[in-house]
Design a protein around this motif. Sequence first.
Motif, PDB file in Angstrom:
ATOM      1  N   GLU A 102       3.833 -18.422   0.679  1.00  0.00           N
ATOM      2  CA  GLU A 102       3.481 -17.194  -0.044  1.00  0.00           C
ATOM      3  C   GLU A 102       2.028 -17.203  -0.465  1.00  0.00           C
ATOM      4  O   GLU A 102       1.299 -16.214  -0.305  1.00  0.00           O
ATOM      5  CB  GLU A 102       4.395 -17.040  -1.260  1.00  0.00           C
ATOM      6  N   LEU A 103       1.560 -18.337  -1.019  1.00  0.00           N
ATOM      7  CA  LEU A 103       0.178 -18.427  -1.485  1.00  0.00           C
ATOM      8  C   LEU A 103      -0.807 -18.367  -0.330  1.00  0.00           C
ATOM      9  O   LEU A 103      -1.911 -17.815  -0.465  1.00  0.00           O
ATOM     10  CB  LEU A 103      -0.003 -19.717  -2.287  1.00  0.00           C
ATOM     11  N   LYS A 104      -0.446 -18.921   0.823  1.00  0.00           N
ATOM     12  CA  LYS A 104      -1.350 -18.915   1.973  1.00  0.00           C
ATOM     13  C   LYS A 104      -1.420 -17.546   2.639  1.00  0.00           C
ATOM     14  O   LYS A 104      -2.483 -17.069   3.001  1.00  0.00           O
ATOM     15  CB  LYS A 104      -0.891 -19.964   2.989  1.00  0.00           C
ATOM     16  N   ARG A 105      -0.258 -16.925   2.808  1.00  0.00           N
ATOM     17  CA  ARG A 105      -0.198 -15.671   3.560  1.00  0.00           C
ATOM     18  C   ARG A 105      -0.662 -14.459   2.755  1.00  0.00           C
ATOM     19  O   ARG A 105      -1.274 -13.534   3.292  1.00  0.00           O
ATOM     20  CB  ARG A 105       1.236 -15.421   4.027  1.00  0.00           C
ATOM     21  N   ASN A 106      -0.333 -14.468   1.469  1.00  0.00           N
ATOM     22  CA  ASN A 106      -0.508 -13.243   0.692  1.00  0.00           C
ATOM     23  C   ASN A 106      -1.561 -13.361  -0.403  1.00  0.00           C
ATOM     24  O   ASN A 106      -1.467 -12.697  -1.436  1.00  0.00           O
ATOM     25  CB  ASN A 106       0.831 -12.816   0.091  1.00  0.00           C
ATOM     26  N   THR A 116       0.687  -7.907  -7.294  1.00  0.00           N
ATOM     27  CA  THR A 116       0.657  -6.572  -6.704  1.00  0.00           C
ATOM     28  C   THR A 116       0.099  -6.603  -5.292  1.00  0.00           C
ATOM     29  O   THR A 116       0.683  -6.048  -4.357  1.00  0.00           O
ATOM     30  CB  THR A 116      -0.184  -5.617  -7.577  1.00  0.00           C
ATOM     31  N   THR A 117      -1.049  -7.272  -5.127  1.00  0.00           N
ATOM     32  CA  THR A 117      -1.661  -7.366  -3.802  1.00  0.00           C
ATOM     33  C   THR A 117      -0.758  -8.115  -2.836  1.00  0.00           C
ATOM     34  O   THR A 117      -0.585  -7.715  -1.679  1.00  0.00           O
ATOM     35  CB  THR A 117      -3.022  -8.079  -3.902  1.00  0.00           C
ATOM     36  N   ALA A 118      -0.164  -9.212  -3.296  1.00  0.00           N
ATOM     37  CA  ALA A 118       0.715 -10.012  -2.445  1.00  0.00           C
ATOM     38  C   ALA A 118       1.925  -9.201  -1.989  1.00  0.00           C
ATOM     39  O   ALA A 118       2.367  -9.299  -0.837  1.00  0.00           O
ATOM     40  CB  ALA A 118       1.164 -11.262  -3.195  1.00  0.00           C
ATOM     41  N   HIS A 119       2.462  -8.405  -2.868  1.00  0.00           N
ATOM     42  CA  HIS A 119       3.647  -7.614  -2.531  1.00  0.00           C
ATOM     43  C   HIS A 119       3.332  -6.603  -1.438  1.00  0.00           C
ATOM     44  O   HIS A 119       4.120  -6.398  -0.508  1.00  0.00           O
ATOM     45  CB  HIS A 119       4.160  -6.904  -3.784  1.00  0.00           C
ATOM     46  N   VAL A 120       2.162  -5.976  -1.516  1.00  0.00           N
ATOM     47  CA  VAL A 120       1.755  -5.004  -0.503  1.00  0.00           C
ATOM     48  C   VAL A 120       1.520  -5.690   0.840  1.00  0.00           C
ATOM     49  O   VAL A 120       1.932  -5.198   1.897  1.00  0.00           O
ATOM     50  CB  VAL A 120       0.490  -4.251  -0.955  1.00  0.00           C
ATOM     51  N   MET A 121       0.850  -6.843   0.816  1.00  0.00           N
ATOM     52  CA  MET A 121       0.578  -7.571   2.052  1.00  0.00           C
ATOM     53  C   MET A 121       1.883  -8.008   2.726  1.00  0.00           C
ATOM     54  O   MET A 121       2.023  -7.919   3.952  1.00  0.00           O
ATOM     55  CB  MET A 121      -0.309  -8.782   1.754  1.00  0.00           C
ATOM     56  N   ALA A 122       2.845  -8.474   1.939  1.00  0.00           N
ATOM     57  CA  ALA A 122       4.128  -8.874   2.497  1.00  0.00           C
ATOM     58  C   ALA A 122       4.877  -7.672   3.068  1.00  0.00           C
ATOM     59  O   ALA A 122       5.513  -7.764   4.124  1.00  0.00           O
ATOM     60  CB  ALA A 122       4.971  -9.542   1.410  1.00  0.00           C
ATOM     61  N   TYR A 123       4.777  -6.556   2.393  1.00  0.00           N
ATOM     62  CA  TYR A 123       5.407  -5.313   2.851  1.00  0.00           C
ATOM     63  C   TYR A 123       4.864  -4.901   4.212  1.00  0.00           C
ATOM     64  O   TYR A 123       5.599  -4.579   5.133  1.00  0.00           O
ATOM     65  CB  TYR A 123       5.138  -4.226   1.812  1.00  0.00           C
TER      66      TYR A 123
END
Length: 389
Positions: A102-106, A116-123
């Motif tokens: 999660e920390l690497k990808r998002n 917030t940013t991580a959630h959008v990137m994962a989406y």
Amino acid sequence: MGVDMAGYSIFIRSDLLQVFWAGMQAGEFITGAVAPIGTSRRTGRRVLLEAGGVRPRRGRALKGRCLSFAQREEIAVLRAQGQSLRQIAAVIGTSPSTVSRELKRNSQPGVPYRATTAHVMAYERASRPKSAKLHMNLVLRAKVEADLKKKYSPEQISGRLRRQFPDDLEMRVSTETIYQSLYVQSRGALKRDLTACLRTGRAVRRPCRKAGQRKNRVPDMINISERPKEVEDRAVPGDWEGDLIIGKGNLSAIGTLVERSTNYTMLIHLPDGYKAEQMRDALTAKIKTLPEALRHSLTWDQGAEMMDWKTVKMDADIEIYFCDPHSPWQRGINENTNGLLRQYFPKGTDLSVHSEADLDWVAAELNDRPRKRLGFQKPIELIENLLLQ
């Protein structure tokens, strides 16, 4: 945050966006669809318009192995506190390797991890959008466009293709795909202006609501069909019809009450707005100025301003009935009176500038007009003796 998803700007967090669309698909109005996610009707309408009224396919089933927004918030907080991957994993109930990925990808380079940013990137990553069939198959697209110009409906086009090309699966397309390609321009297939060829001609797709699907905005209301038959005769004074006239931008209103047998009119001052609690207090106070003999019944439409009608009924000691949806003729006298009131309160003007004294003056002038229905008597002449009781 204005992140481009599915070809339009999203102003709602990705997971909450699907809650909004689920509500719209279930038949809710925009106000009801945005209520569970705590945003405004204006924002919901903006998302709806920019999507062409079509729910995006992306992110509908991001469950199970995917982290929730709450888990990502926990990661962000614990990471900022300097917690290890194992410690974070133990708190959110997942494995250390999941937190590491999660920390690497998002995460954005050089920027602390943000939920917030991580959630959008994962989406975006999980969406895996594919090209639309009508975008890839030019022969099929030309056939669909030609049939649309003939005013065929998407259902007719889809059914006709199955008959014309029974053995060619590449020349088949579903009704929903045609609608998606028309209204979702990011799919890059059919031109939006072809929506004018549809029966409705709408530029935005609207949900199809079945009869009875709409939730009543007024709880436990008593329908006009249950109103006593003698009210229809207008033989005995004391039965009223009520409504609102709305001002510029729906920001102000004046309440109107008209007695059915005499056309006697009273106006309700609403200086602070016309939400349910404001309408409740002002309407109750106005009705209580009448003698008990003139408090038989009140008929209103199904406006949300009457949510507290039970309190009005109890405090003002009057029976309250509600018209059927889109049936203004069931309050015909009130509708006619509201038309007369527009001479004093034109449409598109701010009604909050008028004082209670102004409204009383207008009501008095209206009640002093002779009416043809009353044999050219005046409403004030017919009701004066009753008001003095």
